[in-house]
Scaffold this motif. Structure first.
Motif, PDB file in Angstrom:
ATOM      1  N   ILE A   1      22.624  13.078 -15.476  1.00 38.99           N
ATOM      2  CA  ILE A   1      23.132  12.807 -16.830  1.00 38.99           C
ATOM      3  C   ILE A   1      23.492  14.128 -17.515  1.00 38.99           C
ATOM      4  O   ILE A   1      24.547  14.255 -18.139  1.00 38.99           O
ATOM      5  CB  ILE A   1      22.090  12.018 -17.652  1.00 38.99           C
ATOM      6  CG1 ILE A   1      21.962  10.604 -17.081  1.00 38.99           C
ATOM      7  CG2 ILE A   1      22.448  11.991 -19.133  1.00 38.99           C
ATOM      8  CD1 ILE A   1      20.764   9.840 -17.578  1.00 38.99           C
ATOM      9  N   LEU A   2      22.633  15.129 -17.375  1.00 39.94           N
ATOM     10  CA  LEU A   2      22.879  16.435 -17.985  1.00 39.94           C
ATOM     11  C   LEU A   2      24.133  17.084 -17.393  1.00 39.94           C
ATOM     12  O   LEU A   2      24.912  17.707 -18.110  1.00 39.94           O
ATOM     13  CB  LEU A   2      21.663  17.344 -17.759  1.00 39.94           C
ATOM     14  CG  LEU A   2      21.712  18.704 -18.446  1.00 39.94           C
ATOM     15  CD1 LEU A   2      21.418  18.559 -19.930  1.00 39.94           C
ATOM     16  CD2 LEU A   2      20.734  19.660 -17.803  1.00 39.94           C
ATOM     17  N   LEU A   3      24.334  16.904 -16.094  1.00 39.80           N
ATOM     18  CA  LEU A   3      25.456  17.550 -15.411  1.00 39.80           C
ATOM     19  C   LEU A   3      26.772  16.778 -15.554  1.00 39.80           C
ATOM     20  O   LEU A   3      27.834  17.305 -15.256  1.00 39.80           O
ATOM     21  CB  LEU A   3      25.128  17.752 -13.931  1.00 39.80           C
ATOM     22  CG  LEU A   3      23.991  18.737 -13.660  1.00 39.80           C
ATOM     23  CD1 LEU A   3      23.595  18.715 -12.197  1.00 39.80           C
ATOM     24  CD2 LEU A   3      24.365  20.142 -14.105  1.00 39.80           C
ATOM     25  N   ASN A   4      26.712  15.513 -15.992  1.00 46.94           N
ATOM     26  CA  ASN A   4      27.916  14.690 -16.219  1.00 46.94           C
ATOM     27  C   ASN A   4      27.887  14.192 -17.661  1.00 46.94           C
ATOM     28  O   ASN A   4      27.733  12.999 -17.914  1.00 46.94           O
ATOM     29  CB  ASN A   4      27.942  13.512 -15.240  1.00 46.94           C
ATOM     30  CG  ASN A   4      28.073  13.985 -13.824  1.00 46.94           C
ATOM     31  OD1 ASN A   4      29.117  14.468 -13.430  1.00 46.94           O
ATOM     32  ND2 ASN A   4      26.998  13.874 -13.062  1.00 46.94           N
ATOM     33  N   PRO A   5      28.029  15.105 -18.600  1.00 52.35           N
ATOM     34  CA  PRO A   5      27.758  14.792 -20.002  1.00 52.35           C
ATOM     35  C   PRO A   5      28.867  14.001 -20.682  1.00 52.35           C
ATOM     36  O   PRO A   5      29.980  13.885 -20.177  1.00 52.35           O
ATOM     37  CB  PRO A   5      27.655  16.174 -20.641  1.00 52.35           C
ATOM     38  CG  PRO A   5      28.588  17.016 -19.828  1.00 52.35           C
ATOM     39  CD  PRO A   5      28.433  16.504 -18.423  1.00 52.35           C
ATOM     40  N   LEU A   6      28.510  13.489 -21.854  1.00 47.87           N
ATOM     41  CA  LEU A   6      29.507  12.967 -22.782  1.00 47.87           C
ATOM     42  C   LEU A   6      30.353  14.165 -23.206  1.00 47.87           C
ATOM     43  O   LEU A   6      29.827  15.268 -23.352  1.00 47.87           O
ATOM     44  CB  LEU A   6      28.815  12.365 -24.007  1.00 47.87           C
ATOM     45  CG  LEU A   6      27.913  11.158 -23.755  1.00 47.87           C
ATOM     46  CD1 LEU A   6      27.065  10.858 -24.982  1.00 47.87           C
ATOM     47  CD2 LEU A   6      28.738   9.955 -23.380  1.00 47.87           C
ATOM     48  N   GLN A   7      31.623  13.979 -23.393  1.00 47.25           N
ATOM     49  CA  GLN A   7      32.489  15.104 -23.743  1.00 47.25           C
ATOM     50  C   GLN A   7      32.376  15.426 -25.239  1.00 47.25           C
ATOM     51  O   GLN A   7      32.430  14.540 -26.069  1.00 47.25           O
ATOM     52  CB  GLN A   7      33.945  14.782 -23.387  1.00 47.25           C
ATOM     53  CG  GLN A   7      34.164  14.633 -21.893  1.00 47.25           C
ATOM     54  CD  GLN A   7      33.739  15.868 -21.117  1.00 47.25           C
ATOM     55  OE1 GLN A   7      34.172  16.970 -21.410  1.00 47.25           O
ATOM     56  NE2 GLN A   7      32.881  15.679 -20.127  1.00 47.25           N
ATOM     57  N   ALA A   8      32.229  16.690 -25.528  1.00 44.52           N
ATOM     58  CA  ALA A   8      32.185  17.151 -26.916  1.00 44.52           C
ATOM     59  C   ALA A   8      33.423  18.001 -27.171  1.00 44.52           C
ATOM     60  O   ALA A   8      33.738  18.903 -26.397  1.00 44.52           O
ATOM     61  CB  ALA A   8      30.929  17.969 -27.171  1.00 44.52           C
TER      62      ALA A   8
ATOM     63  N   VAL B   1      20.199  11.714 -25.397  1.00 48.22           N
ATOM     64  CA  VAL B   1      20.007  13.100 -25.836  1.00 48.22           C
ATOM     65  C   VAL B   1      20.451  14.083 -24.751  1.00 48.22           C
ATOM     66  O   VAL B   1      21.143  15.062 -25.038  1.00 48.22           O
ATOM     67  CB  VAL B   1      18.534  13.347 -26.240  1.00 48.22           C
ATOM     68  CG1 VAL B   1      18.268  14.823 -26.494  1.00 48.22           C
ATOM     69  CG2 VAL B   1      18.197  12.517 -27.488  1.00 48.22           C
ATOM     70  N   LEU B   2      20.097  13.810 -23.497  1.00 46.60           N
ATOM     71  CA  LEU B   2      20.493  14.731 -22.423  1.00 46.60           C
ATOM     72  C   LEU B   2      21.996  14.686 -22.161  1.00 46.60           C
ATOM     73  O   LEU B   2      22.596  15.707 -21.815  1.00 46.60           O
ATOM     74  CB  LEU B   2      19.697  14.447 -21.151  1.00 46.60           C
ATOM     75  CG  LEU B   2      18.212  14.814 -21.248  1.00 46.60           C
ATOM     76  CD1 LEU B   2      17.474  14.362 -20.002  1.00 46.60           C
ATOM     77  CD2 LEU B   2      18.014  16.303 -21.497  1.00 46.60           C
ATOM     78  N   ALA B   3      22.624  13.526 -22.336  1.00 48.99           N
ATOM     79  CA  ALA B   3      24.083  13.441 -22.179  1.00 48.99           C
ATOM     80  C   ALA B   3      24.780  14.277 -23.252  1.00 48.99           C
ATOM     81  O   ALA B   3      25.760  14.976 -22.975  1.00 48.99           O
ATOM     82  CB  ALA B   3      24.545  11.993 -22.234  1.00 48.99           C
TER      83      ALA B   3
END
Length: 132
Positions: free
Chosen positions: A58-65, A31-33
């Motif tokens: 994790i929040l600062l290195n997120p999955l790309q949207a 969720v945070l990613a």
């Protein structure tokens, strides 16, 4: 004030009614990613500063949207990343994690975060800062 790792996971585990810390951690990471891909600038950095270090990274290195996800698509994306999760359980996961994140953030920061997100996310954050 930054939440400690154990305190953060304990709250997520309690909210999500997870049997193990591992289940709570898995939900929090996904969720945070996904959330991190939707937030930018000072608000993302400020939220990260209020989370345990592992969750902040994790929040600062997120999955790309590619584009901002609607709340419904955010839940579906969460379901896709959590093995064995359907939309109902993913909605539960998202609500558990984001409500704890909103508590850590406080009302003012949560309100600013919601302004960066498509309409309807206030419900995923547990109704924090919702309009009347």
């Amino acid at each position: 004030m930054t939440l400690r790792w154990e305190a953060f996971l304990d709250r997520v585990r309690e909210r999500g009614e997870y049997e193990t810390h591992g289940e709570a951690e898995r939900a929090a990471r996904v969720v945070l990613a996904l959330l991190g891909a939707h937030l930018v600038g000072r608000d993302r950095a400020e939220l990260a500063a209020r989370l345990p270090e592992t969750m902040a990274l994790i929040l600062l290195n997120p999955l790309q949207a590619v584009e901002p996800l609607s709340p419904e698509r955010f839940v579906r994306a969460t379901a896709a990343w959590i093995e064995g999760a359907g939309e109902q359980t993913a909605r539960w996961d998202v609500g558990a994690v984001l409500s704890v994140a909103a508590e850590a953030a406080g009302e003012d920061l949560t309100r600013r975060i919601l302004l960066q997100l498509p309409p309807g996310y206030d419900l995923l954050f547990g109704g924090h800062a919702k309009s009347t």
